[in-house]
Write a protein that holds these residues in place. Structure first.
Motif, PDB file in Angstrom:
ATOM      1  N   TYR A 138      26.721 -43.527 -32.644  1.00  0.00           N
ATOM      2  CA  TYR A 138      25.644 -43.120 -33.912  1.00  0.00           C
ATOM      3  C   TYR A 138      24.399 -42.569 -33.481  1.00  0.00           C
ATOM      4  CZ  TYR A 138      29.011 -46.334 -36.205  1.00  0.00           C
ATOM      5  OH  TYR A 138      29.979 -46.997 -36.673  1.00  0.00           O
ATOM      6  N   GLY A 139      24.053 -41.415 -34.121  1.00  0.00           N
ATOM      7  CA  GLY A 139      23.093 -40.599 -33.884  1.00  0.00           C
ATOM      8  C   GLY A 139      23.266 -39.654 -32.884  1.00  0.00           C
ATOM      9  N   PHE A 140      23.432 -38.445 -33.184  1.00  0.00           N
ATOM     10  CA  PHE A 140      24.016 -37.475 -32.337  1.00  0.00           C
ATOM     11  C   PHE A 140      23.028 -36.253 -32.011  1.00  0.00           C
ATOM     12  CE2 PHE A 140      26.819 -34.689 -30.182  1.00  0.00           C
ATOM     13  CZ  PHE A 140      27.872 -35.392 -29.646  1.00  0.00           C
ATOM     14  N   GLY A 141      22.021 -36.831 -31.113  1.00  0.00           N
ATOM     15  CA  GLY A 141      20.830 -36.054 -30.462  1.00  0.00           C
ATOM     16  C   GLY A 141      20.911 -35.795 -29.287  1.00  0.00           C
ATOM     17  N   ALA A 142      19.684 -35.774 -28.572  1.00  0.00           N
ATOM     18  CA  ALA A 142      19.831 -35.600 -27.032  1.00  0.00           C
ATOM     19  C   ALA A 142      20.694 -36.618 -26.141  1.00  0.00           C
ATOM     20  CB  ALA A 142      18.396 -35.696 -26.495  1.00  0.00           C
ATOM     21  N   THR A 153      26.797 -39.377 -37.899  1.00  0.00           N
ATOM     22  CA  THR A 153      25.215 -38.789 -37.772  1.00  0.00           C
ATOM     23  C   THR A 153      24.786 -39.130 -39.370  1.00  0.00           C
ATOM     24  OG1 THR A 153      26.140 -36.791 -39.198  1.00  0.00           O
ATOM     25  CG2 THR A 153      26.387 -36.686 -36.839  1.00  0.00           C
ATOM     26  N   ARG A 154      23.602 -38.833 -39.253  1.00  0.00           N
ATOM     27  CA  ARG A 154      22.968 -39.091 -40.462  1.00  0.00           C
ATOM     28  C   ARG A 154      23.615 -38.445 -41.757  1.00  0.00           C
ATOM     29  NH1 ARG A 154      16.786 -37.260 -40.351  1.00  0.00           N
ATOM     30  NH2 ARG A 154      17.027 -37.779 -38.268  1.00  0.00           N
ATOM     31  N   PRO A 155      23.683 -39.008 -42.983  1.00  0.00           N
ATOM     32  CA  PRO A 155      24.630 -38.545 -43.968  1.00  0.00           C
ATOM     33  C   PRO A 155      24.186 -36.976 -44.202  1.00  0.00           C
ATOM     34  CG  PRO A 155      23.967 -40.731 -44.642  1.00  0.00           C
ATOM     35  CD  PRO A 155      23.226 -40.293 -43.190  1.00  0.00           C
ATOM     36  N   ALA A 177      34.527 -34.134 -29.558  1.00  0.00           N
ATOM     37  CA  ALA A 177      34.927 -35.302 -30.303  1.00  0.00           C
ATOM     38  C   ALA A 177      36.009 -35.029 -31.272  1.00  0.00           C
ATOM     39  CB  ALA A 177      33.721 -35.576 -31.378  1.00  0.00           C
ATOM     40  N   CYS A 178      36.832 -36.386 -31.272  1.00  0.00           N
ATOM     41  CA  CYS A 178      38.048 -36.051 -32.113  1.00  0.00           C
ATOM     42  C   CYS A 178      37.675 -36.446 -33.662  1.00  0.00           C
ATOM     43  CB  CYS A 178      39.050 -37.066 -31.359  1.00  0.00           C
ATOM     44  SG  CYS A 178      38.621 -38.900 -31.390  1.00  0.00           S
ATOM     45  N   TRP A 179      36.587 -36.953 -33.791  1.00  0.00           N
ATOM     46  CA  TRP A 179      36.109 -36.962 -35.172  1.00  0.00           C
ATOM     47  C   TRP A 179      34.792 -37.025 -35.407  1.00  0.00           C
ATOM     48  CZ3 TRP A 179      33.197 -40.731 -37.936  1.00  0.00           C
ATOM     49  CH2 TRP A 179      33.475 -40.753 -39.068  1.00  0.00           C
ATOM     50  N   ALA A 180      34.177 -36.573 -36.334  1.00  0.00           N
ATOM     51  CA  ALA A 180      32.651 -36.552 -36.626  1.00  0.00           C
ATOM     52  C   ALA A 180      32.452 -36.816 -38.234  1.00  0.00           C
ATOM     53  CB  ALA A 180      32.029 -35.467 -35.999  1.00  0.00           C
ATOM     54  N   GLY A 181      31.665 -37.643 -38.556  1.00  0.00           N
ATOM     55  CA  GLY A 181      31.347 -38.055 -39.812  1.00  0.00           C
ATOM     56  C   GLY A 181      29.890 -38.804 -40.005  1.00  0.00           C
ATOM     57  N   ASP A 182      29.790 -39.091 -41.310  1.00  0.00           N
ATOM     58  CA  ASP A 182      28.745 -39.747 -41.700  1.00  0.00           C
ATOM     59  C   ASP A 182      28.545 -41.024 -41.389  1.00  0.00           C
ATOM     60  OD1 ASP A 182      27.826 -37.608 -42.990  1.00  0.00           O
ATOM     61  OD2 ASP A 182      28.269 -38.337 -45.143  1.00  0.00           O
ATOM     62  N   SER A 183      27.332 -41.745 -40.971  1.00  0.00           N
ATOM     63  CA  SER A 183      27.093 -42.938 -40.515  1.00  0.00           C
ATOM     64  C   SER A 183      27.657 -43.925 -41.562  1.00  0.00           C
ATOM     65  CB  SER A 183      25.904 -43.355 -39.955  1.00  0.00           C
ATOM     66  OG  SER A 183      24.777 -43.141 -40.736  1.00  0.00           O
ATOM     67  N   THR A 184      27.409 -43.620 -42.841  1.00  0.00           N
ATOM     68  CA  THR A 184      28.037 -44.470 -43.871  1.00  0.00           C
ATOM     69  C   THR A 184      29.596 -44.791 -43.896  1.00  0.00           C
ATOM     70  OG1 THR A 184      28.038 -42.636 -45.396  1.00  0.00           O
ATOM     71  CG2 THR A 184      26.249 -44.044 -45.462  1.00  0.00           C
ATOM     72  N   GLU A 185      30.387 -43.881 -43.088  1.00  0.00           N
ATOM     73  CA  GLU A 185      31.502 -43.967 -43.021  1.00  0.00           C
ATOM     74  C   GLU A 185      32.330 -44.881 -42.194  1.00  0.00           C
ATOM     75  OE1 GLU A 185      33.929 -40.048 -43.398  1.00  0.00           O
ATOM     76  OE2 GLU A 185      32.065 -39.130 -43.474  1.00  0.00           O
TER      77      GLU A 185
END
Length: 327
Positions: A168-172, A192-194, A208-216
């Motif tokens: 959760y949170g895809f930064g450095a 990531t953030r929505p 990554a095999c999946w990436a989406g909003d942190s609300t999901e």
């Protein structure tokens, strides 16, 4: 020397001329060639971490060359490329130091918080907490390894042998740990953030095999999740996404308050853990592992005098990878 100085929290850094420091016993003088801009620096500047030395030179992802050596230092040499991390000193005598948990030391020193750091042309550092760096890689690419990489690695170790891992949170820190996790054969799910499609695309590009909003919710149950974003509301969100017996690791030094949540999402022997600082053993292990895994940091560089711009870009979530200052 030139340095960016924090005079009061909540205010911009000031470009200043400071006397060149001299190394005392057990210290080295380092000519800085790169310093990463970490989210912890933002917490110091913005006042989320409330007890800095002031005035302060921030920065704790330091890469440079040894230019002078204090009395009693035998482990480092003139001209050697070295790195300085967040944990800049430990007392060596409290119960935690004696138990090989110096990251929990009762009387620590933190680079760029209680000790002047790397937003400058030079700094002094405790030689015992200064890492020799490999010959490979540019200074700018190595700098984020000194905190984003080290804290990320400690977080990854705390996640156990999770085969399915959420970040959760895809930064450095996340983009470094993603490379290590994928090299280890884990399946990675990025949150990531929505609406941050750029970060989601970046995560997919890394593997990554999946990436989406942190609300999901993730498309399948996770064995573990690491939270790098300083957002307490992500803790119950991550708990809902992990299996029974799974682990949620909070990988930041600061986080907003965690809201109340029903016991049922913790039940089933799920765990919530925090990461505090790092040990020198973490640094030695990770720097060796990063070479084996072929970790490459994606960086955006800024001149030293543009530190406030780099911090604001980080504050606004406008960076992909890591920001690095070049004196």
């Amino acid at each position: 020397m030139r340095a960016m100085v924090l005079e009061r929290q909540g205010e911009p850094l000031v470009l200043s001329d400071l006397p060149l420091p001299r190394p005392g016993p057990g210290q080295v003088l380092i000519e800085i060639t790169a310093c990463g801009v970490c989210r912890t620096d933002l917490h110091v500047v913005d006042g989320d971490l409330t007890k800095p030395k002031l005035p302060l030179v921030p920065g704790h992802e330091i890469v440079g060359r040894v230019r002078a050596i204090g009395d009693g230092v035998s482990t480092l040499k003139q001209g050697q490329r070295v790195g300085v991390p967040w944990l800049g000193h430990a007392c060596g005598c409290c119960r935690y130091c004696r138990e090989h948990a110096e990251n929990l030391c009762d009387a620590p020193g933190f680079t760029g918080y209680t000790i002047d750091g790397g937003y400058a042309e030079a700094c002094v550092a405790d030689a015992r907490f200064t890492f020799p760096l490999p010959a490979e890689g540019s200074d700018a690419e190595l700098a984020p390894l000194l905190c984003a990489g080290l804290i990320g690695y400690r977080s990854l170790k705390m996640s156990g042998d999770a085969a399915t891992l959420g970040i959760y949170g895809f930064g450095a820190a996340a983009h470094i740990m993603a490379q290590v996790a994928l090299w280890q054969g884990r399946r990675l799910f990025a949150f990531t953030r929505p609406g941050d499609t750029a970060a989601q695309d970046f995560a997919r590009r890394l593997g990554a095999c999946w990436a989406g909003d942190s609300t999901e919710m993730p498309p399948e149950e996770l064995d573990a999740a690491i939270i790098f974003a300083p957002v307490g509301a992500l803790v119950p969100a991550a708990l809902r996404g992990i299996r029974k017996g799974g682990i949620v690791v909070c990988g930041g030094i600061h986080m907003s308050d965690i809201p109340s949540f029903p016991y049922e999402i913790l039940w089933g022997e799920r765990q919530v853990r925090s990461v505090a600082n790092l040990t020198r053993a973490d640094g030695e292990e990770f720097l060796a592992l990063a070479r084996q895994a072929g970790v490459r940091c994606e960086v955006e560089t800024f001149p030293l005098g543009e530190a406030n711009i780099a911090l604001d870009r980080l504050r606004r979530g406008q960076l992909t990878g890591a920001a690095v200052l070049l004196p």
